[in-house]
Motif scaffolding. Structure first.
Motif, PDB file in Angstrom:
ATOM      1  N   TYR A 281      39.904 -67.145  -4.645  1.00 28.66           N
ATOM      2  CA  TYR A 281      38.639 -66.434  -4.423  1.00 28.66           C
ATOM      3  C   TYR A 281      38.930 -65.042  -3.880  1.00 28.66           C
ATOM      4  O   TYR A 281      39.798 -64.871  -3.010  1.00 28.66           O
ATOM      5  N   THR A 282      38.219 -64.040  -4.404  1.00 26.78           N
ATOM      6  CA  THR A 282      38.401 -62.683  -3.885  1.00 26.78           C
ATOM      7  C   THR A 282      37.164 -61.849  -4.189  1.00 26.78           C
ATOM      8  O   THR A 282      36.296 -62.236  -4.962  1.00 26.78           O
ATOM      9  N   ASN A 283      37.115 -60.688  -3.556  1.00 31.25           N
ATOM     10  CA  ASN A 283      36.006 -59.758  -3.720  1.00 31.25           C
ATOM     11  C   ASN A 283      36.555 -58.357  -3.460  1.00 31.25           C
ATOM     12  O   ASN A 283      37.442 -58.182  -2.619  1.00 31.25           O
ATOM     13  N   SER A 305      45.111 -69.509 -10.959  1.00 29.56           N
ATOM     14  CA  SER A 305      44.331 -70.096  -9.859  1.00 29.56           C
ATOM     15  C   SER A 305      43.116 -69.252  -9.496  1.00 29.56           C
ATOM     16  O   SER A 305      42.151 -69.745  -8.895  1.00 29.56           O
ATOM     17  N   LEU A 306      43.134 -67.972  -9.858  1.00 31.31           N
ATOM     18  CA  LEU A 306      42.097 -67.027  -9.430  1.00 31.31           C
ATOM     19  C   LEU A 306      40.883 -67.142 -10.346  1.00 31.31           C
ATOM     20  O   LEU A 306      40.858 -66.577 -11.436  1.00 31.31           O
ATOM     21  N   ARG A 307      39.868 -67.891  -9.883  1.00 31.57           N
ATOM     22  CA  ARG A 307      38.716 -68.159 -10.738  1.00 31.57           C
ATOM     23  C   ARG A 307      37.387 -67.775 -10.089  1.00 31.57           C
ATOM     24  O   ARG A 307      36.346 -67.791 -10.750  1.00 31.57           O
ATOM     25  N   LYS A 308      37.377 -67.462  -8.822  1.00 31.77           N
ATOM     26  CA  LYS A 308      36.142 -67.091  -8.129  1.00 31.77           C
ATOM     27  C   LYS A 308      36.268 -65.626  -7.728  1.00 31.77           C
ATOM     28  O   LYS A 308      36.737 -65.299  -6.649  1.00 31.77           O
ATOM     29  N   VAL A 309      35.865 -64.753  -8.628  1.00 24.66           N
ATOM     30  CA  VAL A 309      36.125 -63.320  -8.474  1.00 24.66           C
ATOM     31  C   VAL A 309      34.808 -62.560  -8.547  1.00 24.66           C
ATOM     32  O   VAL A 309      34.001 -62.780  -9.453  1.00 24.66           O
TER      33      VAL A 309
END
Length: 378
Positions: A281-283, A305-309
């Motif tokens: 997750y990142t923003n 793994s990075l799917r909540k962006v």
């Protein structure tokens, strides 16, 4: 959208309650990944209690303000929680500010203590003159580096600097280790942050972000993007901005998830850390994603793994969103927020792709989270 609650009540807890809840659930869970070093929730909690005891010894009382002018290092997280444990309010300031700017913030914020990077210490010391700031505490980006690993290239030019009259952050923690810290008795209405914003005319204004604002905002993001203790939160923007402190740090502490930090943004290192710690997750602002896309190593890194962006702070180009999804497989969810609202204003939840306006080519910023009201006027 399906799975999104019809209503979202503000939790009756403070931002400190949020953090301490994750500590009590799993104190051995990782809280901070700083390059190759990991600190658990229990370790951060104990360090923050030591800092709170140190601040109390320096005369800090409930309702006082403490300036925190730090890069994305573990001490920022410790400082924020420690200031809250002392019953005080955090005033986050950009480490790039110089003496003239800092002088204004020292006077306007009413702060009593200034916590700064060692490299900024001299500017801070001079800026304190004529203000109510009584004590300067300095710390280094080298303090929590894993010495068994090679020094990160981002810190290759770092050096320890002693600032005249300043107290050392790590020495204070050691001096007050294990000290009993009474509950500060904070409520949802107490100010957690005074975050300065220059989004208006005239000098910067300090936006009061209450503890209730922080806990609600964290709940909004955790709900919209389904963030849990199994997530790992990549922090690319600075903690001193509302995106870093609320959209990422507060969400992570609510979920009991770790933050992944690397001093300050450098595209290649962020990509490495995302792969190293399996970020989910990142923003960040659109410029961050453009920098990542332009870095040659992005196609070499495993970012599966990075799917909540998500992105906010500036209009998101549909072209950049498409390109980022083609390269990484992650859709770039658009959002709109501001410092004064403690970030969440309008957002596009996980799994929802915002429409593109045919007339302007602009990507939609989504809709108001439940419990919030938005109004559009001409």
């Amino acid at each position: 959208p399906p799975g999104y609650p019809a209503n979202l009540e503000a939790p009756d807890v403070t931002a400190l309650d949020v953090f301490e809840g994750s500590v009590s659930r799993n104190p051995s869970a990782p809280a901070v990944h700083y390059f190759e070093r990991t600190l658990t929730y229990g370790e951060v909690d104990r360090a923050a209690s030591s800092l709170a005891a140190a601040l109390a010894a320096l005369g800090v009382e409930r309702g006082d303000r403490v300036i925190v002018q730090l890069q994305n290092i573990p001490q920022f997280v410790i400082a924020v929680v420690g200031v809250w444990k002392a019953g005080a309010t955090v005033v986050p300031l950009n480490p790039m500010y110089r003496e003239r700017e800092l002088s204004f913030y020292c006077r306007d914020s009413g702060a009593r203590v200034f916590i700064a990077m060692e490299s900024c210490g001299e500017e801070a010391r001079r800026a304190m003159a004529g203000s109510g700031v009584c004590h300067l505490v300095t710390t280094s980006e080298l303090d929590y580096v894993d010495l068994s690993s090679p020094l990160p290239s981002e810190l290759s030019d770092s050096a320890r600097v002693r600032v005249e009259g300043a107290l050392d952050f790590m020495e204070l923690l050691k001096e007050h280790k294990g000290a009993a810290v009474p509950s500060p008795g904070l409520t949802r209405d107490d100010a957690a942050y005074i975050t300065y914003t220059s989004g208006t005319t005239g000098p910067p204004k300090g936006a009061l972000n209450a503890h209730g604002n922080v806990s609600y905002a964290a709940t909004v993001f955790a709900t919209a993007y389904r963030v849990t203790a199994d997530d790992r939160v990549l922090v690319m923007p600075p903690f001193i901005h509302v995106t870093g402190s609320i959209c990422l740090l507060a969400v992570a502490t609510l979920a009991g998830a770790p933050v992944i930090i690397g001093y300050r943004f450098e595209a290649g290192e962020m990509l490495r850390l995302a792969e190293r710690w399996r970020a989910t997750y990142t923003n960040g602002p659109l410029t961050v994603y453009i920098a990542l896309l332009n870095h040659p190593s992005i196609r070499e890194r495993d970012l599966s793994s990075l799917r909540k962006v998500l992105s906010g702070g500036a209009p998101v180009s549909p072209r950049v969103a498409r390109e980022f999804e083609e390269v990484t497989g992650a859709y770039l969810h658009n959002a709109y927020g501001l410092t004064e609202t403690t970030s969440p204003g309008i957002l596009t939840p996980l799994g929802v792709k915002g429409p593109v306006d045919a007339e302007t080519g602009a990507l939609s910023i989504g809709f108001p989270p439940r419990g919030s009201i938005a109004k559009v006027v001409d």
